[in-house]
Motif scaffolding. Structure first.
Motif, PDB file in Angstrom:
ATOM      1  N   PRO A  44       0.825  -1.210   0.000  1.00  0.00           N
ATOM      2  CA  PRO A  44       0.000   0.000   0.000  1.00  0.00           C
ATOM      3  C   PRO A  44       0.859   1.261   0.000  1.00  0.00           C
ATOM      4  O   PRO A  44       2.072   1.200   0.197  1.00  0.00           O
ATOM      5  CB  PRO A  44      -0.808  -0.115   1.294  1.00  0.00           C
ATOM      6  N   ASN A  45       0.228   2.403  -0.217  1.00  0.00           N
ATOM      7  CA  ASN A  45       0.955   3.663  -0.159  1.00  0.00           C
ATOM      8  C   ASN A  45       1.649   3.795   1.196  1.00  0.00           C
ATOM      9  O   ASN A  45       1.073   3.467   2.224  1.00  0.00           O
ATOM     10  CB  ASN A  45       0.000   4.841  -0.378  1.00  0.00           C
ATOM     11  N   LYS A  49       8.058   1.225  -0.780  1.00  0.00           N
ATOM     12  CA  LYS A  49       8.483   0.803  -2.120  1.00  0.00           C
ATOM     13  C   LYS A  49       9.445   1.805  -2.750  1.00  0.00           C
ATOM     14  O   LYS A  49      10.534   1.443  -3.212  1.00  0.00           O
ATOM     15  CB  LYS A  49       7.249   0.621  -3.045  1.00  0.00           C
ATOM     16  N   GLU A 164       5.753   2.380  -9.882  1.00  0.00           N
ATOM     17  CA  GLU A 164       4.337   2.699 -10.148  1.00  0.00           C
ATOM     18  C   GLU A 164       4.116   3.191 -11.581  1.00  0.00           C
ATOM     19  O   GLU A 164       3.505   4.253 -11.792  1.00  0.00           O
ATOM     20  CB  GLU A 164       3.818   3.771  -9.165  1.00  0.00           C
ATOM     21  N   ASN A 167       0.518   4.091 -12.493  1.00  0.00           N
ATOM     22  CA  ASN A 167      -0.212   5.005 -11.621  1.00  0.00           C
ATOM     23  C   ASN A 167      -0.934   6.078 -12.428  1.00  0.00           C
ATOM     24  O   ASN A 167      -0.318   6.767 -13.231  1.00  0.00           O
ATOM     25  CB  ASN A 167       0.783   5.665 -10.649  1.00  0.00           C
ATOM     26  N   SER A 194       6.889  -1.679  -9.342  1.00  0.00           N
ATOM     27  CA  SER A 194       6.180  -1.529  -8.068  1.00  0.00           C
ATOM     28  C   SER A 194       4.747  -1.096  -8.334  1.00  0.00           C
ATOM     29  O   SER A 194       4.455  -0.477  -9.361  1.00  0.00           O
ATOM     30  CB  SER A 194       6.870  -0.490  -7.177  1.00  0.00           C
ATOM     31  N   HIS A 196       0.811  -0.217  -6.031  1.00  0.00           N
ATOM     32  CA  HIS A 196      -0.078  -0.378  -4.881  1.00  0.00           C
ATOM     33  C   HIS A 196      -1.416  -0.956  -5.344  1.00  0.00           C
ATOM     34  O   HIS A 196      -2.317  -1.136  -4.540  1.00  0.00           O
ATOM     35  CB  HIS A 196      -0.276   0.956  -4.142  1.00  0.00           C
ATOM     36  N   ASN A 212       4.668  -4.159   3.701  1.00  0.00           N
ATOM     37  CA  ASN A 212       3.767  -3.278   4.432  1.00  0.00           C
ATOM     38  C   ASN A 212       4.553  -2.709   5.608  1.00  0.00           C
ATOM     39  O   ASN A 212       5.284  -3.443   6.265  1.00  0.00           O
ATOM     40  CB  ASN A 212       2.555  -4.071   4.930  1.00  0.00           C
TER      41      ASN A 212
END
Ligand SMILES: Nc1ncnc2c1ncn2[C@@H]1O[C@H](COP(=O)(O)OP(=O)(O)O)[C@@H](O)[C@H]1O
Ligand SMILES: [Mg+2]
Length: 312
Positions: A44-45, A49, A164, A167, A194, A196, A212
């Protein structure tokens, strides 16, 4: 180059840790990325990462622990290692008033004479050959991301690290990015990507690491994580009572009621018919009962909500 066991390992971190003041962003991380993999780095954010990726790229120094890339320690030998790594961290820096090709030329010229054939190559790989003369300001976000990947590939790196990359992309952009990742794997690149968002990578990653709060929750193949992790979905009246009963059983301790009001549970001996019989005999005759394979997203939510819970 001979490919021995060690040569097969592209990234290896050992007890990698980064603290910012009192906050531990990355905590004793061990990951291993092998040659030719599309490795999903998921969490998750705020999971750590980007911090990990910045350490991999030598942009920040680990507080403790070590990283080797292509068999060499990054902290001491980054001038040897980093030319073999291409990276895209979040959104690429692009000149909007220039066309795609000129953006690539500008970046390439920072490293030496511009190799036009290599520019042709990377444009083809990312699927932008046909749009190379258009100004970047007219590109979709997905095209801009792919141009960012093309930039990262200019020096023909063995390893690509993409933070990301999907994203903010629309569904079509995500499909294009996935196709691009598959192309990269097909031409023998190793890719660390990566995200999320789990659904994004489930179909393309060979293996994933889930983190996490800076801690590795699990590193495994997607198949290992989702195989045999199904759950029964039961619609039944008086579901709260049925839940309490099921939770009191050794096989049902992890049962929950989902937002749709369905009882989600394992079954005695893993058999749906035994679950059906158990509930019926207790007076909770199911209106419907079916088996649902867990998605990577559900595995991820379960593992990050309750580390250790339900891990086989
Ligand atoms: N430069 C920094 N200074 C202080 N805290 C930071 C810094 N960079 C990241 N963090 C913190 O480290 C944690 C991990 O952040 P990050 O690696 O960006 O997570 P992710 O990329 O998984 O969303 C977060 O709590 C974030 O606030
Ligand atoms: Mg990040």
């Amino acid at each position: 180059m001979a490919v021995s066991g060690m040569d097969n390992i592209v990234i290896q971190t050992h007890a990698l840790t980064k603290t910012f003041g009192k906050r531990t962003a990355v905590n004793q991380l061990h990951i291993e990325v092998r040659r030719g993999e599309i490795f999903g780095f998921l969490g998750p954010n705020g999971a750590g990462k980007t911090t990990t990726i910045r350490m991999l790229l030598g942009l920040i120094t680990p507080t403790s622990g070590s990283i080797s890339i292509l068999g060499r320690p990054v902290t001491t030998e980054h001038t040897e290692v980093l030319p073999r790594v291409g990276a895209l961290i979040e959104t690429p820096a692009l000149y909007n008033y220039m066309n795609g090709r000129d953006n690539l030329r500008t970046v390439a010229s920072m490293f030496g004479p511009v190799d036009e054939r290599q520019i042709d190559n990377v444009l083809t790989i990312v699927g932008l050959a046909g749009r190379q003369r258009d100004r970047v300001q007219n590109y979709s976000l997905g095209m801009k991301q792919r141009l960012g990947v093309a930039m990262a590939m200019l020096n023909d790196p063995h390893l690509l690290v993409l933070d990301e990359p999907a994203n903010g992309l629309d569904p079509a952009g995500i499909v294009e990015m996935r196709d691009l990742m598959r192309n990269l794997a097909a031409i023998g690149k190793t890719v660390l990507i990566s995200s999320h968002v789990l659904g994004e990578v489930q179909q393309i990653c060979t293996r994933v690491a889930i983190i996490n709060n800076g801690i590795l929750i699990r590193e495994a193949s997607v198949d290992e994580l989702t195989r045999g992790q199904g759950i029964y979905v039961v619609f039944v009246e008086r579901v709260a009572e049925a839940l309490a009963l099921v939770q009191a059983q050794p096989w049902g301790a992890q049962a929950v009621v989902n937002p749709q009001g369905a009882l989600m549970t394992a079954a005695p001996n893993g058999l749906g018919r035994e679950l059906n019989t158990f509930l019926s005999q207790a007076g909770y005759v199911p209106d419907a009962l079916y088996y649902q394979q867990e998605t990577l997203e559900q595995v991820f939510l379960r593992l990050t909500a309750n580390p250790g819970g339900g891990i086989r």
